[in-house]
Design an enzyme around this catalytic site. Structure first.
Site, PDB file in Angstrom:
ATOM      1  N   GLY A  62       0.842  -1.198   0.000  1.00 19.33           N
ATOM      2  CA  GLY A  62       0.000   0.000   0.000  1.00 19.33           C
ATOM      3  C   GLY A  62       0.869   1.237   0.000  1.00 19.33           C
ATOM      4  O   GLY A  62       1.960   1.238   0.586  1.00 19.33           O
ATOM      5  N   GLY A  67       0.068   4.810   3.978  1.00 15.48           N
ATOM      6  CA  GLY A  67       1.122   3.886   3.531  1.00 15.48           C
ATOM      7  C   GLY A  67       2.422   4.636   3.289  1.00 15.48           C
ATOM      8  O   GLY A  67       3.509   4.178   3.677  1.00 15.48           O
ATOM      9  N   PHE A 149      -9.757  -2.969  -0.966  1.00 10.72           N
ATOM     10  CA  PHE A 149      -8.861  -3.617  -1.931  1.00 10.72           C
ATOM     11  C   PHE A 149      -8.097  -4.813  -1.355  1.00 10.72           C
ATOM     12  O   PHE A 149      -7.211  -5.356  -2.011  1.00 10.72           O
ATOM     13  CB  PHE A 149      -7.847  -2.593  -2.478  1.00 10.72           C
ATOM     14  CG  PHE A 149      -8.493  -1.385  -3.090  1.00 10.72           C
ATOM     15  CD1 PHE A 149      -9.505  -1.507  -4.037  1.00 10.72           C
ATOM     16  CD2 PHE A 149      -8.094  -0.099  -2.725  1.00 10.72           C
ATOM     17  CE1 PHE A 149     -10.116  -0.390  -4.606  1.00 10.72           C
ATOM     18  CE2 PHE A 149      -8.695   1.026  -3.284  1.00 10.72           C
ATOM     19  CZ  PHE A 149      -9.707   0.873  -4.225  1.00 10.72           C
ATOM     20  N   LYS A 257     -14.306   3.840  14.913  1.00 12.65           N
ATOM     21  CA  LYS A 257     -14.186   5.297  15.132  1.00 12.65           C
ATOM     22  C   LYS A 257     -14.483   6.072  13.852  1.00 12.65           C
ATOM     23  O   LYS A 257     -14.892   7.234  13.911  1.00 12.65           O
ATOM     24  CB  LYS A 257     -12.825   5.648  15.741  1.00 12.65           C
ATOM     25  CG  LYS A 257     -11.628   5.257  14.887  1.00 12.65           C
ATOM     26  CD  LYS A 257     -11.097   6.371  14.061  1.00 12.65           C
ATOM     27  CE  LYS A 257     -10.209   5.868  12.947  1.00 12.65           C
ATOM     28  NZ  LYS A 257      -9.450   6.902  12.257  1.00 12.65           N
TER      29      LYS A 257
HETATM   30  N1  LIG Z   1      -4.648   8.421   5.985  1.00 11.41           N
HETATM   31  C1  LIG Z   1      -4.634   8.367   7.292  1.00 11.41           C
HETATM   32  O1  LIG Z   1      -4.472   9.380   7.987  1.00 11.41           O
HETATM   33  C2  LIG Z   1      -4.763   7.023   7.955  1.00 11.41           C
HETATM   34  C3  LIG Z   1      -4.331   6.898   9.260  1.00 11.41           C
HETATM   35  C4  LIG Z   1      -4.441   5.676   9.892  1.00 11.41           C
HETATM   36  C5  LIG Z   1      -4.975   4.592   9.191  1.00 11.41           C
HETATM   37  N2  LIG Z   1      -5.386   4.738   7.896  1.00 11.41           N
HETATM   38  C6  LIG Z   1      -5.900   3.546   7.213  1.00 11.41           C
HETATM   39  O2  LIG Z   1      -4.906   3.071   6.323  1.00 11.41           O
HETATM   40  C7  LIG Z   1      -5.522   2.394   5.227  1.00 11.41           C
HETATM   41  C8  LIG Z   1      -4.929   2.931   3.934  1.00 11.41           C
HETATM   42  O3  LIG Z   1      -5.247   4.289   3.821  1.00 11.41           O
HETATM   43  P1  LIG Z   1      -4.346   5.342   3.059  1.00 11.41           P
HETATM   44  O4  LIG Z   1      -4.658   6.659   3.676  1.00 11.41           O
HETATM   45  O5  LIG Z   1      -2.913   4.928   3.020  1.00 11.41           O
HETATM   46  O6  LIG Z   1      -4.915   5.218   1.552  1.00 11.41           O
HETATM   47  P2  LIG Z   1      -5.514   6.391   0.619  1.00 11.41           P
HETATM   48  O7  LIG Z   1      -6.983   6.439   0.757  1.00 11.41           O
HETATM   49  O8  LIG Z   1      -4.725   7.641   0.824  1.00 11.41           O
HETATM   50  O9  LIG Z   1      -5.126   5.940  -0.846  1.00 11.41           O
HETATM   51  C9  LIG Z   1      -5.816   5.025  -1.627  1.00 11.41           C
HETATM   52  C10 LIG Z   1      -4.837   3.933  -1.990  1.00 11.41           C
HETATM   53  O10 LIG Z   1      -5.564   2.912  -2.678  1.00 11.41           O
HETATM   54  C11 LIG Z   1      -4.789   2.511  -3.804  1.00 11.41           C
HETATM   55  N3  LIG Z   1      -5.698   1.967  -4.802  1.00 11.41           N
HETATM   56  C12 LIG Z   1      -6.589   2.628  -5.575  1.00 11.41           C
HETATM   57  N4  LIG Z   1      -7.230   1.748  -6.371  1.00 11.41           N
HETATM   58  C13 LIG Z   1      -6.731   0.523  -6.078  1.00 11.41           C
HETATM   59  C14 LIG Z   1      -6.992  -0.786  -6.545  1.00 11.41           C
HETATM   60  N5  LIG Z   1      -7.900  -0.999  -7.485  1.00 11.41           N
HETATM   61  N6  LIG Z   1      -6.295  -1.816  -6.013  1.00 11.41           N
HETATM   62  C15 LIG Z   1      -5.379  -1.597  -5.058  1.00 11.41           C
HETATM   63  N7  LIG Z   1      -5.076  -0.393  -4.558  1.00 11.41           N
HETATM   64  C16 LIG Z   1      -5.757   0.649  -5.074  1.00 11.41           C
HETATM   65  C17 LIG Z   1      -4.099   3.774  -4.249  1.00 11.41           C
HETATM   66  O11 LIG Z   1      -2.970   3.475  -5.006  1.00 11.41           O
HETATM   67  C18 LIG Z   1      -3.709   4.383  -2.908  1.00 11.41           C
HETATM   68  O12 LIG Z   1      -2.501   3.843  -2.470  1.00 11.41           O
HETATM   69  C19 LIG Z   1      -7.023   2.636   5.374  1.00 11.41           C
HETATM   70  O13 LIG Z   1      -7.604   1.499   5.977  1.00 11.41           O
HETATM   71  C20 LIG Z   1      -7.109   3.810   6.334  1.00 11.41           C
HETATM   72  O14 LIG Z   1      -8.292   3.796   7.104  1.00 11.41           O
HETATM   73  C21 LIG Z   1      -5.268   5.927   7.264  1.00 11.41           C
END
Ligand SMILES: NC(=O)c1ccc[n+]([C@@H]2O[C@H](COP(=O)([O-])OP(=O)(O)OC[C@H]3O[C@@H](n4cnc5c(N)ncnc54)[C@H](O)[C@@H]3O)[C@@H](O)[C@H]2O)c1
Length: 415
Positions: A62, A67, A149, A257
């Site tokens: 990711g 990520g 995903f 949450k």
């Molecule tokens: N962003 C935050 O502040 C945060 C903090 C803690 C936890 N999280 C959790 O981390 C997890 C990932 O969130 P994020 O913020 O890194 O992602 P994001 O929402 O910023 O990004 C979307 C990601 O999905 C990928 N993507 C899009 N289409 C896809 C497909 N068809 N197949 C596979 N990948 C695809 C994209 O390349 C991108 O890496 C989530 O569960 C989120 O709740 C996020």
């Protein structure tokens, strides 16, 4: 803020009398395996991994906002410990940005220009567009893709990983079980790729972590050695790790949450103030605790007081994309899907989908009325309930039906 802390304490004191997920004040933190690093731990872990096994290869699955922020930490940390290989592979879902592949941009400029613009990634983080190529030789997999995903990313890895690979999920949300019910994402990953999966959840808005602003996080892991290894991999002086053994509750907090944050956004959109939002946070926390009590018995109340619990709830209800989009939902009348596309530049929303997954199970079990806040938030997302229905919901919430006499009796009985 003082109001929220007071609300949390009130919740705790009430909950310690009324809830089955209960413990004495002295037991708060009782599920902790360890928190701050001590030289002893650092040395013993380093010794265990350097003397007995080759350096662990790390792969991050990711490369979104979170990520990429975690890649920045992990890329730096692997160079500090002999137990880790110095190269970190990061699976990147390939996209074209201004005619160039995102993986090529990351590998040449060391910046994820789409999901974490303006922040440099360490040069030892290598973007790989093929998930199997990224993960096949890894000893440690960090799962950090939007929960929508998980299946398509994990399926190519089934039966192809090294025998002792371990994983940690940073993913928030649930999966819908075939035939009914919901599944924790860590359990889904275990089912798909057959490795032990720990979890990391906390008050960690990715942008702030990438800016190196101080925060805490919670790792849920039952194996003390593996927990120490994760701490070495992830902890920095601005990102502090506490490891607890209450793995399911940590993960459930992280998923639920986002539903509450969606409700907090509705409150902002309706023009109510911080007192009202504090009520949503408090009632949301009560429903989170009840959810664990009903579906994950044995969960510890102390876990809700770690970063993954009350702290993540507060940060997500004030910052974060779920709150922001929910506010716009009320103000514009557009659908959640439209706003996700318009406002998030490819990032994914979790709250409304988690609300749907949870509702799927509650409805099936005839339990919607026991979780009125989760239910109302889901109905508002679907436009089955107008947003002001949030206020009716919190006004008539069963938590307000707990009378002084009942509380007093429970208090007397518990002493
Ligand atoms: N962003 C935050 O502040 C945060 C903090 C803690 C936890 N999280 C959790 O981390 C997890 C990932 O969130 P994020 O913020 O890194 O992602 P994001 O929402 O910023 O990004 C979307 C990601 O999905 C990928 N993507 C899009 N289409 C896809 C497909 N068809 N197949 C596979 N990948 C695809 C994209 O390349 C991108 O890496 C989530 O569960 C989120 O709740 C996020």
């Amino acid at each position: 803020m003082a109001m929220i802390i007071r609300a949390s304490l009130a919740l705790f004191s009430r909950n310690s009398r009324c809830s089955k997920v209960s413990c004495k004040l002295s037991e708060i933190g009782g599920g902790r395996l360890f928190s701050c690093s001590s030289p002893l731990f650092t040395c013993s872990v380093t010794a265990a991994f350097t003397n007995m096994s080759p350096p662990k290869k790390i792969c991050i699955l990711g490369s979104g906002n979170w990520g990429s922020a975690i890649a920045k930490i992990v890329g730096n940390n692997v160079t500090k410990f002999d137990q880790f290989d110095n190269e970190v592979k990061m699976y990147v879902y390939e996209e074209m940005i201004d005619g160039k592949k995102l993986t090529e941009i990351i590998n040449t400029t060391h910046e994820n220009v789409k999901y974490l613009p303006g922040k440099k990634l360490p040069s030892n983080v290598v973007a790989v567009p093929d998930v199997l190529e990224a993960a096949h030789d890894a000893d440690v997999l960090i799962f950090v893709i939007p929960h929508q995903f998980v299946k398509r990313v994990c399926q190519p890895l089934a039966g192809k990983l090294k025998p002792n690979t371990v994983g940690i999920s940073l993913i928030k949300g649930f999966d819908l079980k075939e035939g009914g019910g919901i599944l924790l994402i860590s359990h889904l990953i275990k089912e798909l790729v057959n490795i032990p999966v720990s979890v990391l959840m906390g008050a960690n808005l990715a942008g702030e972590v990438a800016d190196e602003k101080f925060c805490e996080t919670t790792i849920g892991c039952r194996d003390i050695e593996i927990g120490r290894m994760y701490r070495d991999l992830i902890q920095t002086d601005y990102f502090r790790v506490v490891v607890v053994d209450d793995v399911e509750a940590v993960e459930v907090c992280g998923a639920l949450k986002n539903i509450v944050a969606t409700g907090a956004g509705f409150i902002d959109g309706l023009g109510y103030g911080d007192n009202t939002k504090a009520a949503v946070i408090r009632l949301g926390l009560m429903e989170m605790i009840k959810f664990c009590e009903v579906f994950y018995p044995g969960s510890k109340l102390g876990t809700f007081f770690e970063s993954c619990g009350v702290a993540d709830l507060i940060t997500t209800c004030y910052g974060g994309r779920n709150r922001r989009v929910a506010e716009a939902f009320v103000k514009t009348g557009k659908t959640i899907e439209e706003l996700e596309k318009e406002m998030l530049n490819g990032q994914k929303l979790q709250g409304p989908f988690t609300a749907l997954e949870v509702n799927h199970m509650l409805k099936q079990k005839g339990m919607e009325e026991r979780f009125p806040l989760f239910t109302a938030i889901h109905q508002i997302c679907l436009k089955e309930l107008p947003p002001p229905g949030m206020i009716d919901c919190i006004r008539n919430h069963p938590e307000h039906m707990c009378t002084f006499d009942q509380q007093h009796t429970s208090l007397v009985n518990s002493e």
